[in-house]
Design an enzyme around this catalytic site. Sequence first.
Site, mmCIF file in Angstrom:
data_model
loop_
_atom_site.group_PDB
_atom_site.id
_atom_site.type_symbol
_atom_site.label_atom_id
_atom_site.label_comp_id
_atom_site.label_asym_id
_atom_site.label_seq_id
_atom_site.Cartn_x
_atom_site.Cartn_y
_atom_site.Cartn_z
ATOM 1 N N TYR A 135 0.901 -1.283 -0.033
ATOM 2 C CA TYR A 135 0.180 -0.015 0.026
ATOM 3 C C TYR A 135 0.824 1.467 0.102
ATOM 4 C CZ TYR A 135 -3.812 -2.773 1.295
ATOM 5 O OH TYR A 135 -5.073 -3.851 1.398
ATOM 6 N N LYS A 195 3.314 -14.981 3.393
ATOM 7 C CA LYS A 195 3.222 -15.951 1.835
ATOM 8 C C LYS A 195 4.661 -15.989 1.724
ATOM 9 C CE LYS A 195 0.743 -17.476 -1.221
ATOM 10 N NZ LYS A 195 -0.173 -18.452 -1.005
ATOM 11 N N ASP A 227 -3.128 -17.771 2.933
ATOM 12 C CA ASP A 227 -4.296 -18.458 2.295
ATOM 13 C C ASP A 227 -5.004 -19.637 3.668
ATOM 14 O OD1 ASP A 227 -1.688 -19.662 1.943
ATOM 15 O OD2 ASP A 227 -2.565 -20.690 0.226
ATOM 16 N N ASP A 251 -5.422 -6.276 6.241
ATOM 17 C CA ASP A 251 -6.536 -5.412 5.772
ATOM 18 C C ASP A 251 -7.736 -6.659 5.679
ATOM 19 O OD1 ASP A 251 -8.429 -3.586 4.925
ATOM 20 O OD2 ASP A 251 -7.258 -3.205 2.903
ATOM 21 N N ASP A 255 -10.958 -7.906 8.500
ATOM 22 C CA ASP A 255 -12.410 -7.906 8.013
ATOM 23 C C ASP A 255 -12.993 -9.199 8.256
ATOM 24 O OD1 ASP A 255 -12.383 -5.032 7.476
ATOM 25 O OD2 ASP A 255 -13.225 -5.139 5.655
#
Length: 363
Positions: A135, A195, A227, A251, A255
Amino acid sequence: MNIAILPGDGIGPEIIAEAVKVLHVLDLAIQTETVEVGGTAYASQGHPLPEGTLKAAKDADAVLFGAVGDWKYDSLPRALRPEQAILGLRRELGLFANLRPAILYPELADASSLKPEIVAGLDILIIRELTGDIYFGQPRGRRQSPDGAFIGADEAFDTMRYTRPEIERIARVAFEAARKRKSAGHAGKVTSVDKANVLETFQFWRDVVTDVHASYAEISLDHMYVDNAAMQLVKAPKSFDVIVTGNMFGDILSDEAAMLTGSIGMLPSASLDASGKGLYEPSHGSAPDIAGKGIANPLATILSAAMMLRYTFGRTEAADRVEGAVRKVLADGLRTADIVGKGTTLVGTKAMGDAVVAALRIK
Ligand code: NAD
């Protein structure tokens, strides 16, 4: 305790009013300064994060933030959209650690889309790095018109990057939080989500987190690919204690964890700098669909104020009292529309705030 209050847009002012009411009933030496932010600030001052707002936030010991955003600002250039205010505050205040507890109160077990036996009693903490990662990388390959649209571009890419100090400091926040939680009866376990099998950045992340762990022998550490973490969060969410991860994975996972509890109106968050100063806000947005109706759930904001007392001001007892008062009103059956169920009493924003205040007055 100097607190900058930034109500913002949509339901922001309604839910903030209830949290401020709760703070004032605690008999603490609190001083507040209320300033505009987001679309409201853009409308009256031409910028979503005006100088005066930034100054008030910088001068304060902590910031209590409502929410920003409204569809009516969607056509503005990106730099002037309300949501830029929150990004600007994170950057300017150096808020690198985002703490989001996902707690499912037993009374609300039915609100989750998962079976009660899988989620009832869930109490985990997700820690997201907030100022690095893709980001904040370099966006490339752009040929944009002034309004931000792509013209004739063949590709676009963003770079993912983390430095050692950035990973070290977020890892320390996670291990410290796990230590505090352990003393309150939690497992004392950090799961670092990455990852590393595909991305160099996250192999580096894994190595640095492992290095930092050497100073926290009493806390256990495991590593999980993102994952798999996304799967485990719905399969066995209670197997986690503290999760720490980068900006983008955090992020998404925070959520997902929020939705496990079924009630976004219940979830607080804290964003901290290196010295413990923080910005505290509910995890939800400005909910323009229900703004002005007096039906928004103020509990996420009230619980954010409790996090502020705990993390910035070290007032554990006051934080415990506020959280206890929230548990009491839920146990008494009071519910705003987002969490209402059979056999419970529907109340509005103000009545919910009043009930928390009343619960706090009972010693
Ligand atoms: P949202 O969180 O505002 O709303 C999603 C849904 O949840 C809506 O149906 C809303 O009514 C409901 N909801 C949210 N908070 C609630 C509460 N306290 N009580 C009861 N119901 C509640 O997300 P959205 O609709 O995707 O976004 C609306 C605006 O908020 C957008 O402009 C978005 O950019 C902004 N936003 C801001 C923040 C922030 O200020 N940090 C975060 C997320 C979204």
